[in-house]
Design a protein around this motif. Sequence first.
Motif, PDB file in Angstrom:
ATOM      1  N   PHE A 116       0.828  -1.209   0.000  1.00 52.12           N
ATOM      2  CA  PHE A 116       0.000   0.000   0.000  1.00 52.12           C
ATOM      3  C   PHE A 116       0.861   1.257   0.000  1.00 52.12           C
ATOM      4  N   VAL A 117       1.929   1.256   0.792  1.00 51.91           N
ATOM      5  CA  VAL A 117       2.820   2.421   0.839  1.00 51.91           C
ATOM      6  C   VAL A 117       3.463   2.654  -0.521  1.00 51.91           C
ATOM      7  N   VAL A 160       0.939   0.309 -15.969  1.00 56.55           N
ATOM      8  CA  VAL A 160       1.041  -1.112 -15.628  1.00 56.55           C
ATOM      9  C   VAL A 160       1.349  -1.279 -14.144  1.00 56.55           C
ATOM     10  N   HIS A 161       2.271  -0.461 -13.640  1.00 53.01           N
ATOM     11  CA  HIS A 161       2.611  -0.542 -12.226  1.00 53.01           C
ATOM     12  C   HIS A 161       1.395  -0.244 -11.349  1.00 53.01           C
ATOM     13  N   PHE A 162       0.668   0.794 -11.709  1.00 48.89           N
ATOM     14  CA  PHE A 162      -0.485   1.175 -10.896  1.00 48.89           C
ATOM     15  C   PHE A 162      -1.588   0.119 -10.974  1.00 48.89           C
ATOM     16  N   MET A 163      -1.760  -0.482 -12.141  1.00 46.31           N
ATOM     17  CA  MET A 163      -2.770  -1.526 -12.276  1.00 46.31           C
ATOM     18  C   MET A 163      -2.390  -2.751 -11.446  1.00 46.31           C
ATOM     19  N   LEU A 164      -1.125  -3.199 -11.568  1.00 46.65           N
ATOM     20  CA  LEU A 164      -0.674  -4.360 -10.807  1.00 46.65           C
ATOM     21  C   LEU A 164      -0.710  -4.071  -9.307  1.00 46.65           C
ATOM     22  N   GLY A 165      -0.267  -2.860  -8.930  1.00 47.72           N
ATOM     23  CA  GLY A 165      -0.300  -2.500  -7.519  1.00 47.72           C
ATOM     24  C   GLY A 165      -1.712  -2.426  -6.977  1.00 47.72           C
TER      25      GLY A 165
END
Length: 338
Positions: free
Chosen positions: A36-37, A131-136
């Motif tokens: 989350f952080v 992609v990072h935001f979707m996976l995260g």
Amino acid sequence: MRMEDISALITPDVLLPALGLAALLLPGLIAVGAVFVAVLTAVTYRKSSRVFADKLAKQMSEFGMLVLGVWLLLVSARWGLWISEIWPVSGPLRRFYHLFFDIPGHVSMLAVLTSIITARAWRRHKKGSAVHFMLGGISCLTWMVALMLFITGWLESGRVEGMAQKMDPVTLPLLLMNPTAWLIWAQGLFLAMTLAGGAGLLFLVARRNKEDYGRDYYAWAARTCSGRALSSGVVQALWGVTTFIALSVPWADLALQGPSSWLATALAAVSGSSALAALLAFLVLSLLAWLSLIPLIRSQNPMRLKGLMLAHVVIVFLSLTVLAVTFHSLFDGRGLLF
């Protein structure tokens, strides 16, 4: 508040199991909070400090995977000692392993997989992207579901004598109607971010020589982690007070009384609760943890304050221990926690 409630905080029968439970929860919550952080950092500072934010998100995701690996190793080793009849486990820990091999455990393994994929994506492509935001986001959502399933399963198993049955997906909507589960779940999320932000400071110290991103970056990262730990710590402490009040006040009795006597009844229930002493100790430790973060946030070179970082982590661990005692008392010692 009675003297016996205060003395009960330091008795070995209560304190030692609480320390063991805190030691079990600490790495798991840190691993969840790190995800989350990482995501919140990359999103919050995407426009103002994107380069630094992407680096910190990468490091926090890797930190979460490192702690998660250690936690799974410890959990597996403890399970092996139990199965080998070398070290028996308590009733609550038996229920944990029962849930670990049930639906909550399956979802948590899916969350672990999504976290690994997210961490590898940050390692390969260090600049934040959609992609990072979707996976995260998927990883965070999966962890939220896993945490809720563990909490609802744990509360339900405490009502069943002997070994609980397998969770039935059909009954999950009924279990989710329990407001206690939602109160604990919300505090668990903010507590996880508090622990991840604080422990992340020590990870930054350990990684500084291997990943030399410069003095300005590590000063910014330390202040950012401290700020996240402080903001999340305040929320989770206030939420702890809310949970305490919600579980201490006899709401059914209030419904039978007139509005004029509601306040008196509620105050009497709160002041007479056996968990009040533990809650006050938790709030005092939380305040000390917040105060230890202020110099880190205000310092131009917080990486020099390593002793303060370590002290903060120790204080937060102690507050987690006392929080376990608080919930143990709120559940009237029914063996839900230890």
